[in-house]
Design a protein around this motif. Sequence first.
Motif, PDB file in Angstrom:
ATOM      1  N   ALA A 125       0.828  -1.205   0.000  1.00 22.49           N
ATOM      2  CA  ALA A 125       0.000   0.000   0.000  1.00 22.49           C
ATOM      3  C   ALA A 125       0.862   1.256   0.000  1.00 22.49           C
ATOM      4  N   LEU A 126       2.042   1.155   0.617  1.00 18.32           N
ATOM      5  CA  LEU A 126       2.939   2.294   0.724  1.00 18.32           C
ATOM      6  C   LEU A 126       3.889   2.355  -0.471  1.00 18.32           C
ATOM      7  N   PHE A 127       4.472   1.185  -0.791  1.00 22.25           N
ATOM      8  CA  PHE A 127       5.379   1.082  -1.933  1.00 22.25           C
ATOM      9  C   PHE A 127       4.862  -0.029  -2.844  1.00 22.25           C
ATOM     10  N   PRO A 128       4.040   0.318  -3.852  1.00 24.96           N
ATOM     11  CA  PRO A 128       3.470  -0.733  -4.704  1.00 24.96           C
ATOM     12  C   PRO A 128       4.535  -1.582  -5.389  1.00 24.96           C
ATOM     13  N   THR A 129       5.682  -0.966  -5.734  1.00 27.99           N
ATOM     14  CA  THR A 129       6.768  -1.767  -6.312  1.00 27.99           C
ATOM     15  C   THR A 129       8.040  -1.504  -5.506  1.00 27.99           C
ATOM     16  N   LEU A 130       8.882  -2.537  -5.421  1.00 26.87           N
ATOM     17  CA  LEU A 130      10.181  -2.387  -4.773  1.00 26.87           C
ATOM     18  C   LEU A 130      11.258  -2.621  -5.817  1.00 26.87           C
ATOM     19  N   GLY A 131      12.325  -1.848  -5.770  1.00 23.54           N
ATOM     20  CA  GLY A 131      13.381  -2.018  -6.756  1.00 23.54           C
ATOM     21  C   GLY A 131      14.718  -1.609  -6.195  1.00 23.54           C
ATOM     22  N   LEU A 132      15.766  -1.892  -6.975  1.00 27.21           N
ATOM     23  CA  LEU A 132      17.118  -1.555  -6.575  1.00 27.21           C
ATOM     24  C   LEU A 132      17.702  -0.648  -7.648  1.00 27.21           C
ATOM     25  N   GLY A 133      18.196   0.495  -7.266  1.00 25.44           N
ATOM     26  CA  GLY A 133      18.763   1.385  -8.271  1.00 25.44           C
ATOM     27  C   GLY A 133      19.427   2.583  -7.646  1.00 25.44           C
ATOM     28  N   ILE A 134      19.856   3.537  -8.483  1.00 28.33           N
ATOM     29  CA  ILE A 134      20.485   4.761  -7.994  1.00 28.33           C
ATOM     30  C   ILE A 134      19.361   5.727  -7.627  1.00 28.33           C
ATOM     31  N   PRO A 135      19.419   6.373  -6.447  1.00 29.29           N
ATOM     32  CA  PRO A 135      18.371   7.344  -6.102  1.00 29.29           C
ATOM     33  C   PRO A 135      18.216   8.393  -7.194  1.00 29.29           C
ATOM     34  N   PHE A 136      16.994   8.664  -7.623  1.00 26.73           N
ATOM     35  CA  PHE A 136      16.648   9.614  -8.683  1.00 26.73           C
ATOM     36  C   PHE A 136      17.240   9.211 -10.031  1.00 26.73           C
ATOM     37  N   GLY A 137      17.846   8.028 -10.114  1.00 29.12           N
ATOM     38  CA  GLY A 137      18.506   7.651 -11.371  1.00 29.12           C
ATOM     39  C   GLY A 137      17.992   6.326 -11.906  1.00 29.12           C
ATOM     40  N   HIS A 138      18.917   5.592 -12.462  1.00 27.26           N
ATOM     41  CA  HIS A 138      18.580   4.363 -13.145  1.00 27.26           C
ATOM     42  C   HIS A 138      18.099   3.286 -12.167  1.00 27.26           C
ATOM     43  N   LEU A 139      17.099   2.516 -12.576  1.00 24.77           N
ATOM     44  CA  LEU A 139      16.575   1.423 -11.759  1.00 24.77           C
ATOM     45  C   LEU A 139      17.040   0.112 -12.377  1.00 24.77           C
ATOM     46  N   PHE A 140      17.785  -0.695 -11.566  1.00 27.16           N
ATOM     47  CA  PHE A 140      18.315  -1.948 -12.121  1.00 27.16           C
ATOM     48  C   PHE A 140      17.267  -3.031 -12.147  1.00 27.16           C
ATOM     49  N   PHE A 141      16.371  -2.979 -11.149  1.00 27.89           N
ATOM     50  CA  PHE A 141      15.488  -4.112 -10.969  1.00 27.89           C
ATOM     51  C   PHE A 141      14.293  -3.653 -10.171  1.00 27.89           C
ATOM     52  N   SER A 142      13.108  -4.113 -10.507  1.00 28.18           N
ATOM     53  CA  SER A 142      11.963  -3.792  -9.655  1.00 28.18           C
ATOM     54  C   SER A 142      10.902  -4.869  -9.796  1.00 28.18           C
ATOM     55  N   ALA A 143      10.077  -5.014  -8.795  1.00 30.65           N
ATOM     56  CA  ALA A 143       9.031  -6.030  -8.825  1.00 30.65           C
ATOM     57  C   ALA A 143       7.876  -5.573  -7.948  1.00 30.65           C
ATOM     58  N   ARG A 144       6.739  -6.214  -8.105  1.00 28.56           N
ATOM     59  CA  ARG A 144       5.596  -5.862  -7.273  1.00 28.56           C
ATOM     60  C   ARG A 144       5.868  -6.284  -5.829  1.00 28.56           C
ATOM     61  N   THR A 145       5.558  -5.394  -4.896  1.00 27.23           N
ATOM     62  CA  THR A 145       5.849  -5.657  -3.491  1.00 27.23           C
ATOM     63  C   THR A 145       5.179  -6.933  -3.011  1.00 27.23           C
ATOM     64  N   PHE A 146       3.960  -7.128  -3.436  1.00 28.15           N
ATOM     65  CA  PHE A 146       3.231  -8.294  -2.952  1.00 28.15           C
ATOM     66  C   PHE A 146       3.915  -9.600  -3.375  1.00 28.15           C
ATOM     67  N   ASP A 147       4.519  -9.598  -4.583  1.00 24.26           N
ATOM     68  CA  ASP A 147       5.222 -10.809  -5.030  1.00 24.26           C
ATOM     69  C   ASP A 147       6.508 -11.010  -4.251  1.00 24.26           C
ATOM     70  N   LEU A 148       7.173  -9.894  -3.889  1.00 20.51           N
ATOM     71  CA  LEU A 148       8.459  -9.986  -3.189  1.00 20.51           C
ATOM     72  C   LEU A 148       8.268 -10.390  -1.734  1.00 20.51           C
ATOM     73  N   ILE A 149       7.212  -9.896  -1.106  1.00 26.72           N
ATOM     74  CA  ILE A 149       7.002 -10.167   0.315  1.00 26.72           C
ATOM     75  C   ILE A 149       5.703 -10.936   0.505  1.00 26.72           C
ATOM     76  N   PRO A 150       5.747 -12.249   0.340  1.00 28.75           N
ATOM     77  CA  PRO A 150       4.559 -13.054   0.618  1.00 28.75           C
ATOM     78  C   PRO A 150       4.355 -13.154   2.128  1.00 28.75           C
ATOM     79  N   GLY A 151       3.311 -13.844   2.545  1.00 25.98           N
ATOM     80  CA  GLY A 151       2.994 -13.945   3.973  1.00 25.98           C
ATOM     81  C   GLY A 151       4.166 -14.388   4.817  1.00 25.98           C
ATOM     82  N   LEU A 152       4.892 -15.400   4.357  1.00 22.49           N
ATOM     83  CA  LEU A 152       6.009 -15.925   5.145  1.00 22.49           C
ATOM     84  C   LEU A 152       7.070 -14.851   5.369  1.00 22.49           C
ATOM     85  N   ALA A 153       7.437 -14.145   4.293  1.00 18.19           N
ATOM     86  CA  ALA A 153       8.470 -13.118   4.420  1.00 18.19           C
ATOM     87  C   ALA A 153       8.015 -12.003   5.347  1.00 18.19           C
ATOM     88  N   ALA A 154       6.746 -11.610   5.230  1.00 22.75           N
ATOM     89  CA  ALA A 154       6.225 -10.553   6.100  1.00 22.75           C
ATOM     90  C   ALA A 154       6.297 -10.996   7.554  1.00 22.75           C
TER      91      ALA A 154
END
Lengths: 303, 254
Positions: A125-154
């Motif tokens: 709800a806060l960050f719909p997608t999570l990614g890794l990249g340079i702040p304000f710059g290029h994004l190397f990788f991103s994915a939907r938060t819900f896919d990255l953090i399932p119930g177990l991870a949360a």
Amino acid sequence: MSSNSTQGRPEAIRAVPVRHPGRWVAAGVIAILAIMAVHAVITNTRFHWAEQAKYAFDASVIAGVKTTLMLTFFSMLIGVVLGIILAIMRLSSNPLVSGAAWLYIWIFRGTPVLVQLLVWASLGALFPTLGLGIPFGHLFFSARTFDLIPGLAAALLGLGLNEAAYMSEIVRAGILSVDEGQSEAATALGMTKMLTLRRIVLPQAMRVIVPPTGNETISMLKTTSLVAYVPYYELLFKVQNIYTRTYQVMPMLIMASLWYLAMTSILMTGQYYIERHFARGSLRTLPPTPVQRFRTRFLGISG
Amino acid sequence: MTQPMVKAENVYKSFGRLEVLKGINIEVAPRKVFCIIGPSGSGKSTFLRCINHLEKIDAGRLAVNGELVGYHERGGLLHEMRERDVAAQRRKIGMVFQSFNLFPHMTVLGNVMEAPINVRGEAKAIVLERATKLLERVGLEDKMNNYPSQLSGGQQQRVAIARALAMEPELMLFDEPTSALDPELVGEVLDVMRKLAEDGMTMIVVTHEMNFAREVGDALVFMDGGVVVESGNPRDVLSNPQHERTKTFLSKVL
């Protein structure tokens, strides 16, 4: 003057022991209360013992028990490892490093763990997608938060990161409990700070760290039940599933409690032996294990 | 003249506002026993701790075997040494503390073998042989597998000496090694130190044992208020002190 050798050893004292009437009264009262409790539990059919027995080893309950143990283990693992790192950071002379650790502890100890669990579970709800990249710059990788953090991870993030804040204070107390002369002696032998910490300070700090860590583990085992609201299927979640179907709320809750009690008992035994292990060198003789105590007391065999 | 093992030139050290060392000049020749005496608070222990950089000096120069302690000198500028390099310097300097500071979670043998294995990275078998010999030398070969808490104070201090010797130091620092001991246990520790001196170890000993200083010492300084008040041959200084402060101090301890 007179010496022992001329007089010999006097006869051993055989005195009339002091009577303890209070003990007999107390024992009687406790016995009566115990019989009343057993009577109430056995004769009250609303406990539905048969029902409890039927579900106690149900496949879904066993799966819940396993998940509870798994969550406890991994949350504590995250908590201890991160806790040690945070404790070392807090003791650092670099104000930025110790300040960061302080901030972490402030946030994670200052908010309820249930809130933290819910935040991790609904981070999307806060960050719909999570990614890794340079702040304000290029994004190397991103994915939907819900896919990255399932119930177990949360669940693991919520429990583990919260635990780390508490563990770091326990570890810090342990490190501070070790006499300064110890690290001085190690330094004088040419040891670096990290080697001193690993070989000299932490092993001695363990004596102070282990008992509260056992406490934390037992507490964690029960806190995992909050994960039922993430939701993730641990023991309480499974039991709730059963009683929403059968309407036998109290019997199922008692059954779950018996499971938690059984698991806690096993953890307590483990803690006893770990404490004994780290007492090496600080006690002249180690206390006997329960088995050894039983043998000396009832079978008259020592050692 | 041979190079001194320790050379202190005008060494100053303060803790906050309190100035503990006010210009110490000392030279310790190799293979000699150098004793430091003085009242508590005179700065003698602090000076000893400066020699292996447990304390940083504020001014002056302090060198062990011709090498500055804790600093590199390049182009007239002092550069602070990295932790690893300071640690490397300390390996050649053994230290024995008033409160022993043995590692209580390790056996006697473990205490002696710890640094050679984990700091110098030596093979276990080689260290074991050396450690066994050292423990024989301090008369504790039968206590090898005991924990420090099972030993008397005198035995613990002898283990501490063996632990320092296991690193094969070129210099040994003793910080009041017998002050925490019961009177009847002092002798056994001094005996070990006497043997060590006979074997040619360079030793700096902060002590209240005037007899030891007289019999074993090659040189002696009396410190008070952060300065060296008097120095010379131990027998001369102890039996015929020149300064009033030395006389008052000696009259109280002898």
